[in-house]
Design a protein around this motif. Structure first.
Motif, mmCIF file in Angstrom:
data_model
loop_
_atom_site.group_PDB
_atom_site.id
_atom_site.type_symbol
_atom_site.label_atom_id
_atom_site.label_comp_id
_atom_site.label_asym_id
_atom_site.label_seq_id
_atom_site.Cartn_x
_atom_site.Cartn_y
_atom_site.Cartn_z
ATOM 1 N N GLY A 1 0.780 -1.234 0.000
ATOM 2 C CA GLY A 1 0.000 0.000 0.000
ATOM 3 C C GLY A 1 0.808 1.279 0.000
ATOM 4 N N LEU A 2 1.774 1.401 0.916
ATOM 5 C CA LEU A 2 2.528 2.660 1.000
ATOM 6 C C LEU A 2 3.382 2.889 -0.242
ATOM 7 C CD1 LEU A 2 3.102 5.195 2.547
ATOM 8 C CD2 LEU A 2 4.729 3.937 3.988
ATOM 9 N N PRO A 3 4.150 1.898 -0.731
ATOM 10 C CA PRO A 3 4.872 2.156 -1.989
ATOM 11 C C PRO A 3 3.942 2.376 -3.182
ATOM 12 C CG PRO A 3 5.228 -0.102 -1.226
ATOM 13 C CD PRO A 3 4.583 0.635 -0.104
ATOM 14 N N TYR A 4 2.811 1.668 -3.244
ATOM 15 C CA TYR A 4 1.839 1.941 -4.312
ATOM 16 C C TYR A 4 1.372 3.397 -4.242
ATOM 17 C CZ TYR A 4 0.841 -2.885 -5.974
ATOM 18 O OH TYR A 4 0.891 -4.128 -6.541
ATOM 19 N N ALA A 5 1.105 3.879 -3.020
ATOM 20 C CA ALA A 5 0.638 5.257 -2.863
ATOM 21 C C ALA A 5 1.687 6.255 -3.338
ATOM 22 C CB ALA A 5 0.283 5.520 -1.397
ATOM 23 N N VAL A 6 2.953 5.995 -3.000
ATOM 24 C CA VAL A 6 4.027 6.880 -3.457
ATOM 25 C C VAL A 6 4.105 6.872 -4.984
ATOM 26 C CG1 VAL A 6 6.527 7.242 -3.473
ATOM 27 C CG2 VAL A 6 5.364 6.678 -1.325
ATOM 28 N N GLY A 7 4.132 5.671 -5.587
ATOM 29 C CA GLY A 7 4.232 5.576 -7.038
ATOM 30 C C GLY A 7 3.056 6.203 -7.751
ATOM 31 N N ALA A 8 1.846 5.977 -7.229
ATOM 32 C CA ALA A 8 0.649 6.536 -7.870
ATOM 33 C C ALA A 8 0.678 8.054 -7.830
ATOM 34 C CB ALA A 8 -0.602 6.005 -7.181
ATOM 35 N N SER A 9 1.099 8.616 -6.710
ATOM 36 C CA SER A 9 1.145 10.071 -6.600
ATOM 37 C C SER A 9 2.221 10.665 -7.494
ATOM 38 C CB SER A 9 1.379 10.478 -5.142
ATOM 39 O OG SER A 9 1.225 11.873 -4.988
ATOM 40 N N VAL A 10 3.373 10.004 -7.575
ATOM 41 C CA VAL A 10 4.432 10.468 -8.477
ATOM 42 C C VAL A 10 3.934 10.448 -9.921
ATOM 43 C CG1 VAL A 10 6.693 9.873 -9.434
ATOM 44 C CG2 VAL A 10 6.350 9.878 -6.956
ATOM 45 N N ALA A 11 3.244 9.371 -10.301
ATOM 46 C CA ALA A 11 2.723 9.270 -11.670
ATOM 47 C C ALA A 11 1.709 10.370 -11.958
ATOM 48 C CB ALA A 11 2.083 7.907 -11.880
ATOM 49 N N ASP A 12 0.947 10.737 -10.955
ATOM 50 C CA ASP A 12 -0.083 11.771 -11.089
ATOM 51 C C ASP A 12 0.500 13.181 -11.077
ATOM 52 O OD1 ASP A 12 -2.915 12.820 -10.793
ATOM 53 O OD2 ASP A 12 -2.100 13.450 -8.862
ATOM 54 N N GLY A 13 1.792 13.301 -10.840
ATOM 55 C CA GLY A 13 2.396 14.624 -10.742
ATOM 56 C C GLY A 13 2.172 15.266 -9.391
ATOM 57 N N ARG A 14 1.803 14.443 -8.378
ATOM 58 C CA ARG A 14 1.620 14.901 -6.998
ATOM 59 C C ARG A 14 0.512 15.939 -6.881
ATOM 60 N NH1 ARG A 14 8.157 15.817 -5.927
ATOM 61 N NH2 ARG A 14 8.773 14.380 -7.565
ATOM 62 N N LYS A 15 -0.515 15.821 -7.733
ATOM 63 C CA LYS A 15 -1.597 16.813 -7.744
ATOM 64 C C LYS A 15 -2.808 16.354 -6.935
ATOM 65 C CE LYS A 15 -0.470 18.303 -12.504
ATOM 66 N NZ LYS A 15 0.271 17.107 -12.942
ATOM 67 N N ARG A 16 -3.339 15.180 -7.248
ATOM 68 C CA ARG A 16 -4.578 14.736 -6.616
ATOM 69 C C ARG A 16 -4.316 14.170 -5.219
ATOM 70 N NH1 ARG A 16 -6.219 10.547 -10.999
ATOM 71 N NH2 ARG A 16 -7.900 10.037 -9.545
ATOM 72 N N PRO A 17 -5.279 14.337 -4.312
ATOM 73 C CA PRO A 17 -5.107 13.759 -2.981
ATOM 74 C C PRO A 17 -5.105 12.233 -3.055
ATOM 75 C CG PRO A 17 -7.327 14.655 -3.255
ATOM 76 C CD PRO A 17 -6.537 15.075 -4.463
ATOM 77 N N VAL A 18 -4.295 11.609 -2.217
ATOM 78 C CA VAL A 18 -4.174 10.151 -2.176
ATOM 79 C C VAL A 18 -4.505 9.679 -0.771
ATOM 80 C CG1 VAL A 18 -2.663 8.162 -2.543
ATOM 81 C CG2 VAL A 18 -2.333 10.250 -3.903
ATOM 82 N N MET A 19 -5.413 8.701 -0.680
ATOM 83 C CA MET A 19 -5.718 8.097 0.613
ATOM 84 C C MET A 19 -5.285 6.644 0.594
ATOM 85 S SD MET A 19 -9.337 7.290 2.577
ATOM 86 C CE MET A 19 -9.731 8.962 3.057
ATOM 87 N N LEU A 20 -4.469 6.261 1.560
ATOM 88 C CA LEU A 20 -4.139 4.863 1.794
ATOM 89 C C LEU A 20 -4.992 4.387 2.960
ATOM 90 C CD1 LEU A 20 -2.553 2.205 1.680
ATOM 91 C CD2 LEU A 20 -0.740 3.328 3.002
#
Length: 567
Positions: A422-441
């Protein structure tokens, strides 16, 4: 042009639109890290190579392109191996690069070689393609073939190794070729196959779309939305395809967990299966809920891998190719003759909305929080445009049933069942998104501790991430197994740990925000404060250990996935 091998590798990935790299720098490839950053790449160094692989996998899921991770020779590749296996089972096209000592080391008849193991044979069973760049002028063909194979048929990982004596060599090469110059891209279905499919659609009275994981990882939501609206039919989610396509939120029902989904499946006379392997979680498309009306039901399958057709069930019209090309073909063929909605569609939509609302009302209260109430309150506070990352065992089963959110992007690990992603997925997903959208783990303590060091990575990258951690100080699923096997009050060996662990305090030690919430009514406001703060936040939420191990909702449905009785 004259370039070093490490520069050429970067150029070849850039030609595919890949410009993000995860890994821990090593003397074997510091040159590549340095060059990547100079070229404007996003370079992320986590605290464990396995997490680099999970981060790269999340990027591939969020972009529809291969992810890229790198590991040093020996222990680095050993650490990556769990992520490599996960990418294989999750059908994720991730390219794993591995450093290696000069080949002369491998050929020595000696013992006691430092930091050396023959890596390619060890990893070959876990990837679709494994190769070593033995000579500098092989660089183009090997990297291109890895990219080709990872995206052809069922997607999956590839491994490329470069011995240290090769990576610093110089090449005189032309500009990299675009993808369509060396591999098949956007493969569509034949006109005859599309015609047969359209004929079945026009004859059907109760069609459904069965939407799987690949619809989301290929970023094909827009075309699937257009098809669903032309067909005026319900969308049934597989358990791997739990992202909601924009515009289809109300008519999308989870297979097996929504009575509307079950009724739509039972009454269906046509299924268009898109981006799903028709595996155990949907009973191969022929068992359980599919048994009724099987004789009158036709199947269209949109499938990238021709060898998958007919494996788990008979398919009437196979549409083999890239769903990003085939679904638009169907849309184009049907655009002048949209269907009228079936009489049941409005009722299914109303019933499912009522089901979700009732779950929010009926979820038990109390302290520590019932896991159902934990999920209800957390998902009610989920930002509408957010990215949802799931992790855990029992808590994920509660999420399937009680979630109040309909996220457009959900990242979790279903097929492999690898908790701790979960935590590495959250980091990767946010990086891919350009760190724009909020991410909830949304996770639990047992899973969160696998990769907890990546809180520092998330804080360093200043990600808009909130980790909501349900804490019961145990392996919840396993405690339940002990109780069912040996009875209440029996020994429960190896499944409990210290109740002194405080994840909000750990978060503060990593430079993040931390909050402790033990009342249901406080959880939503805490999540809102966390996102408003702009800092990575961990919210520690005590949940009821008895509930989490013994009262999992829809557990009997979950057990039916294991067709050969392994549970």
């Amino acid at each position: 042009m004259a370039v070093k091998v490490y520069e050429r590798i970067l150029q070849l990935f850039e030609a595919e639109g890949i410009n993000t790299l995860f890994g821990i720098p090593d003397p074997n490839f510091v040159h590549m890290f340095h060059a990547a950053e100079e070229r404007g790449w996003t370079v992320v160094a986590p605290h464990h190579e396995e997490n680099a692989g999970f981060m790269a996998e999340a990027v591939s899921r969020m972009t529809g392109r291969p992810g890229l991770a790198i590991g040093t020779l020996g222990p680095g590749l050993a650490n990556l191996s769990g992520a490599i296996m996960c990418a294989k089972v999750e059908n994720s096209p991730v390219i794993f690069l591995g450093g290696q000592r000069a080949r002369i080391t491998e050929q020595r008849v000696r013992r006691g070689r430092i930091q050396f193991v023959s890596q390619a044979p060890l990893l070959a069973p876990s990837v679709k393609y494994s190769a070593s760049i033995e000579y500098a002028d092989q660089t183009d063909e090997i990297v291109r073939h890895a990219l080709r194979v990872s995206q052809t048929g069922t997607p999956g990982p590839a491994y490329i190794e470069y011995p240290s004596h090769v990576i610093l060599e110089e090449l005189d090469v032309p500009a990299p070729l675009p993808p369509d110059a060396y591999r098949l891209v956007n493969q569509g279905a034949s006109a005859q196959s599309i015609e047969k499919a359209v004929e079945l659609v026009r004859k059907a009275r109760q069609p459904i779309l069965l939407v799987g994981h690949a619809v989301h990882t290929s970023r094909a939501g827009e075309s699937v939305e257009a098809l669903a609206k032309l067909m005026n039919c319900p969308v049934i989610q597989t358990s791997g395809g739990t992202s909601f396509i924009r515009g289809l939120e109300d008519r999308t029902f989870p297979y097996g967990f929504s009575p509307s989904a079950v009724d739509a499946v039972v009454k269906s006379d046509l299924v268009i299966a898109i981006g799903t392997e028709l595996g155990e979680p949907v009973h191969y498309g022929r068992g359980r809920h599919w048994l009724d009306n099987e004789a009158n039901r036709k199947w269209i399958s949109v499938e990238l891998d021709p060898t998958a057709i007919g494996v788990n069930r008979r398919i009437d019209v196979p549409l083999v190719g890239d769903l990003r090309a085939i679904v638009p073909q169907l849309v184009d063929a049907l655009k002048d003759s949209p269907r009228q909605p079936s009489a049941e569609l409005a009722g299914w939509i109303a019933d499912d909305a009522a089901r979700i609302a009732d779950l929010a009302e009926s979820a038990p209260g109390g302290t520590p929080l019932h896991t159902a109430r934990f999920v209800v309150e957390a998902t009610k506070a989920f930002p509408e445009d957010g990215i949802m990352v799931r992790d855990g065992g029992a808590t994920v089963i509660f999420q399937w049933t009680y979630s109040q959110a309909k996220p457009h992007d959900v990242v979790w690990n279903q097929n492999f069942g690898h908790i701790g992603t979960g935590l590495p997925y959250a980091v990767g997903a946010s990086v891919a998104d350009g760190r724009k959208r909020p991410v909830m783990l949304l996770t639990s303590d047992s899973s969160f501790m696998f990769a907890i060091a990546e809180l520092e990575t998330a804080a360093r990258l200043d990600l808009p991430l909130v980790c909501v951690v349900g804490v019961d100080h145990q392996w919840g699923l396993e405690v339940g197994v002990y109780k069912r096997t040996f009875g209440q009050g029996s020994l429960e060996t190896g499944v409990h740990w210290s109740k002194d662990v405080r994840f909000d305090k750990i978060a503060e030690g990593f430079g993040c925000r931390g909050e402790y919430v033990d009342r249901a009514e406080d959880l939503g406001p805490a999540i809102e404060r966390a996102f408003a703060s702009g800092k990575v936040t961990v919210i520690h939420v005590p949940i009821d250990p008895k509930v989490n191990s013994e009262e999992m909702p829809s557990y009997d449905e979950f057990r039916t996935w294991y067709a050969e009785g392994t549970q």
